[in-house]
Motif scaffolding. Structure first.
Motif, PDB file in Angstrom:
ATOM      1  N   GLU A   1      24.107 -22.488 -40.297  1.00 46.63           N
ATOM      2  CA  GLU A   1      23.095 -21.566 -39.996  1.00 46.63           C
ATOM      3  C   GLU A   1      23.241 -20.989 -38.611  1.00 46.63           C
TER       4      GLU A   1
ATOM      5  N   VAL B   1      23.090 -24.005 -47.546  1.00 47.92           N
ATOM      6  CA  VAL B   1      21.249 -23.393 -47.400  1.00 47.92           C
ATOM      7  C   VAL B   1      21.438 -21.867 -46.728  1.00 47.92           C
ATOM      8  N   HIS B   2      22.232 -21.502 -45.964  1.00 46.74           N
ATOM      9  CA  HIS B   2      22.208 -20.276 -45.524  1.00 46.74           C
ATOM     10  C   HIS B   2      22.485 -19.118 -46.584  1.00 46.74           C
TER      11      HIS B   2
ATOM     12  N   ARG C   1      15.886 -17.329 -56.375  1.00 45.24           N
ATOM     13  CA  ARG C   1      16.388 -18.425 -55.995  1.00 45.24           C
ATOM     14  C   ARG C   1      17.490 -19.052 -56.875  1.00 45.24           C
TER      15      ARG C   1
ATOM     16  N   HIS D   1      21.610 -19.691 -49.998  1.00 42.59           N
ATOM     17  CA  HIS D   1      20.493 -19.865 -50.703  1.00 42.59           C
ATOM     18  C   HIS D   1      19.525 -18.617 -49.963  1.00 42.59           C
ATOM     19  N   ARG D   2      19.387 -18.850 -48.649  1.00 41.46           N
ATOM     20  CA  ARG D   2      18.333 -17.786 -48.123  1.00 41.46           C
ATOM     21  C   ARG D   2      18.779 -16.635 -47.999  1.00 41.46           C
ATOM     22  N   ARG D   3      19.944 -16.188 -48.074  1.00 38.03           N
ATOM     23  CA  ARG D   3      20.208 -14.948 -47.915  1.00 38.03           C
ATOM     24  C   ARG D   3      20.304 -14.218 -49.428  1.00 38.03           C
TER      25      ARG D   3
ATOM     26  N   ALA E   1      18.113 -15.162 -51.699  1.00 37.02           N
ATOM     27  CA  ALA E   1      16.606 -15.054 -52.037  1.00 37.02           C
ATOM     28  C   ALA E   1      15.997 -14.096 -51.333  1.00 37.02           C
ATOM     29  N   ALA E   2      16.515 -13.741 -50.102  1.00 35.47           N
ATOM     30  CA  ALA E   2      15.774 -12.645 -49.249  1.00 35.47           C
ATOM     31  C   ALA E   2      16.211 -11.258 -49.835  1.00 35.47           C
TER      32      ALA E   2
ATOM     33  N   ASN F   1      25.364 -27.991 -43.147  1.00 33.98           N
ATOM     34  CA  ASN F   1      24.314 -26.974 -43.547  1.00 33.98           C
ATOM     35  C   ASN F   1      23.742 -26.478 -42.424  1.00 33.98           C
TER      36      ASN F   1
ATOM     37  N   ARG G   1      14.064 -25.705 -54.562  1.00 30.08           N
ATOM     38  CA  ARG G   1      14.066 -26.221 -53.183  1.00 30.08           C
ATOM     39  C   ARG G   1      15.660 -26.264 -52.701  1.00 30.08           C
ATOM     40  N   ALA G   2      16.028 -25.442 -51.833  1.00 31.63           N
ATOM     41  CA  ALA G   2      17.283 -25.088 -51.281  1.00 31.63           C
ATOM     42  C   ALA G   2      17.875 -26.306 -50.477  1.00 31.63           C
TER      43      ALA G   2
END
Length: 490
Positions: free
Chosen positions: A413, A273-274, A286, A276-278, A280-281, A409, A309-310
């Motif tokens: 984080e 998930v982390h 995504r 994914h977030r990096r 996307a940011a 996951n 949805r991650a």
């Protein structure tokens, strides 16, 4: 002409395959593969020494055009594994790039070099000297297309016999889910001996009438170059996306290239998930995850027009039935986002058998449903969240059934964790205790066991916290980047 590839039959002048400076249009591929298909006609089975090259792609297409089952062989297979695959599948010949040295198990077979003499890019294709139109009858949808060997984690690799209808149904379901068209240009750097790299990455664009560029070897510079030069889609595994996520902060060109992509797809293992977030940011894009296996091809995906949805692998693809079953074999009837069950699937995407293994084939099915061995939960809207493998990732601790994936996951984080894996091991009180295997971000000052336990308990629940933490320099991984948990032991 095989209905697998309508653009070959139509002799499209669009680019089809590009490996380095070698490019073939669909018409040129029809000639090259059609000519080779004539030599393969009537063979029982053929092996392809599946290097990441144009010759591999042409060889596989030729086998499919000729209606001959193709066995892609991993060039990194060990001697024992390779000998088993050759003895088990008994190919009558092997296709390889010219000049490539083959190991003894394959060197004893008849060899055919795949030579591809393409005209310079931009030249009009000549007459269809290699066109297979009318030469071969269309095989039955149930006819074997490929025999792909599993990883063999619990014994010698098994050959999953994939019929033509499994290939077409999966690729057409992905056309629907990903809005995949002939205008898409895919870029990837995956190996060509398995489902992700070969069937999705090569046969997928060819079936759509589009194009694929293979990088040979993955690097972020290649991704940047191709996505900035017209490529619309990127296929990768989590290791590749992790490297992308790590590079983004210092590489604005990479961020810009990714932001312009139509679709970024990750598969073969869960993308943390982390990461994914990096991504996307940094890019505003995504990553889409999908879920499949050698035996089933693709089962689920996050849709291009759905919620990205991650941490999920989306919803079942068109034509695929999916259910979760509990330990008694009863179907879990409600989607509550909590109940863990084994994924079972049925549909036209399934393999027909394990080659020469009727016992294993029978054991893999129950009432027509394939038992994947993967554990998951389903959200109320039907999204699937995989929590791990039944054999290695379902931990029974203190009366709870816990999926290792959700703990991994959360561990990832934590800023002090670079890599993480979670396993269970026997415990006299709990039945099994949760063990975290951690590669620290800073080896000289790793996070403490208590710090990580508190971190997990705060994000999930107290009973999901690791009771033991073991620190490593690196996690053991296979060629696809999947963590080999059976190699982790105290």
């Amino acid at each position: 002409m095989s209905p697998l590839f309508p653009a070959l039959a139509a002799r499209s002048r669009r680019p089809a395959l590009r490996f380095g400076d070698r490019t073939l249009t669909h018409a040129e591929l029809a000639d090259a593969a059609g000519s080779l298909a004539r030599r393969l006609a009537g063979r029982r089975r053929i092996a392809v020494w599946a290097t990441p090259t144009l010759g591999t792609a042409v060889g596989v297409v030729a086998g499919l055009l000729a209606g001959v089952p193709v066995v892609p062989v991993n060039p990194r297979s060990g001697e024992k594994e390779l000998a088993h695959i050759v003895a088990d599948s008994a190919p009558s010949l092997v296709l390889a790039e010219p000049g490539v040295a083959l190991p003894p198990a394959l060197a004893a077979l008849e060899r055919v070099d795949v030579t591809v003499d393409a005209p310079p890019t931009g030249d009009a294709p000549g007459p269809g000297t290699g066109d297979t139109g009318g030469l071969f009858p269309d095989p039955s949808p149930e006819a074997p297309a490929l025999i792909v060997y599993t990883s063999g984690t619990t014994g010698p690799p098994k050959g999953a016999v994939l019929p033509r209808r499994a290939v077409t149904s999966t690729l057409d379901a992905l056309e629907d889910a990903w809005q995949w068209t002939a205008d898409d240009v895919l870029v990837h750097a995956l190996p060509l001996f398995h489902v992700h790299g070969l069937i999705l990455g090569i046969l997928g664009p060819l079936r759509r009438g589009g194009s694929v560029t293979h990088l040979g070897r993955f690097d972020t510079a290649g991704v940047t170059r191709e996505l900035s030069s017209g490529a619309t889609m990127l296929f990768g595994v989590p290791t590749m996306y992790h490297r992308i996520a790590e590079a983004l902060a210092d590489d604005p060109a990479l961020a810009g290239a990714l932001s312009g992509a139509r679709l970024l797809v990750s598969g073969s293992a869960a993308l943390p998930v982390h990461d994914h977030r990096r991504i996307a940011a940094a890019t505003g894009r995504r990553v889409v995850e999908r879920y499949g296996m050698t035996e089933t091809l693709m089962n689920t995906s996050v849709r291009a027009d759905g919620e990205p949805r991650a941490g999920t692998v989306g919803v079942p693809l068109r034509g695929v039935e999916l259910r979760l079953v509990d330990e008694s074999g009863a179907a879990i009837g409600t989607y509550d986002g909590e109940s863990v069950g084994e994924i079972q699937v049925r549909g036209p995407n399934l393999f027909t058998e394990y080659l020469n293994r009727p016992d294993a084939t029978g054991a893999a099915f129950t009432d027509g449903w394939f038992r994947t061995g993967d554990m998951a939960i389903r959200d109320p809207d039907g999204y699937v969240r995989i929590v791990g493998r039944k054999a290695t990732d379902l931990i029974k601790s203190g009366g709870y059934k816990i999926g290792a994936g959700e703990i991994e996951n959360v561990l990832l984080e934590h800023p002090g964790v670079r890599e993480a894996a979670v396993t269970g091991e026997p415990d006299p009180d709990l039945g099994e205790r949760i063990v975290a295997w951690v590669v620290p971000t800073r080896p000289e000052t790793p996070p403490t066991e208590q710090e990580l336990a508190d971190h997990v308990a705060g994000q999930l629940a107290a009973h999901k916290r690791p009771r033991t933490v073991r620190y490593l320099d690196a996690l053991p991984r296979n060629d696809m980047g999947k963590i080999m948990k059976r190699a982790l032991h105290g």
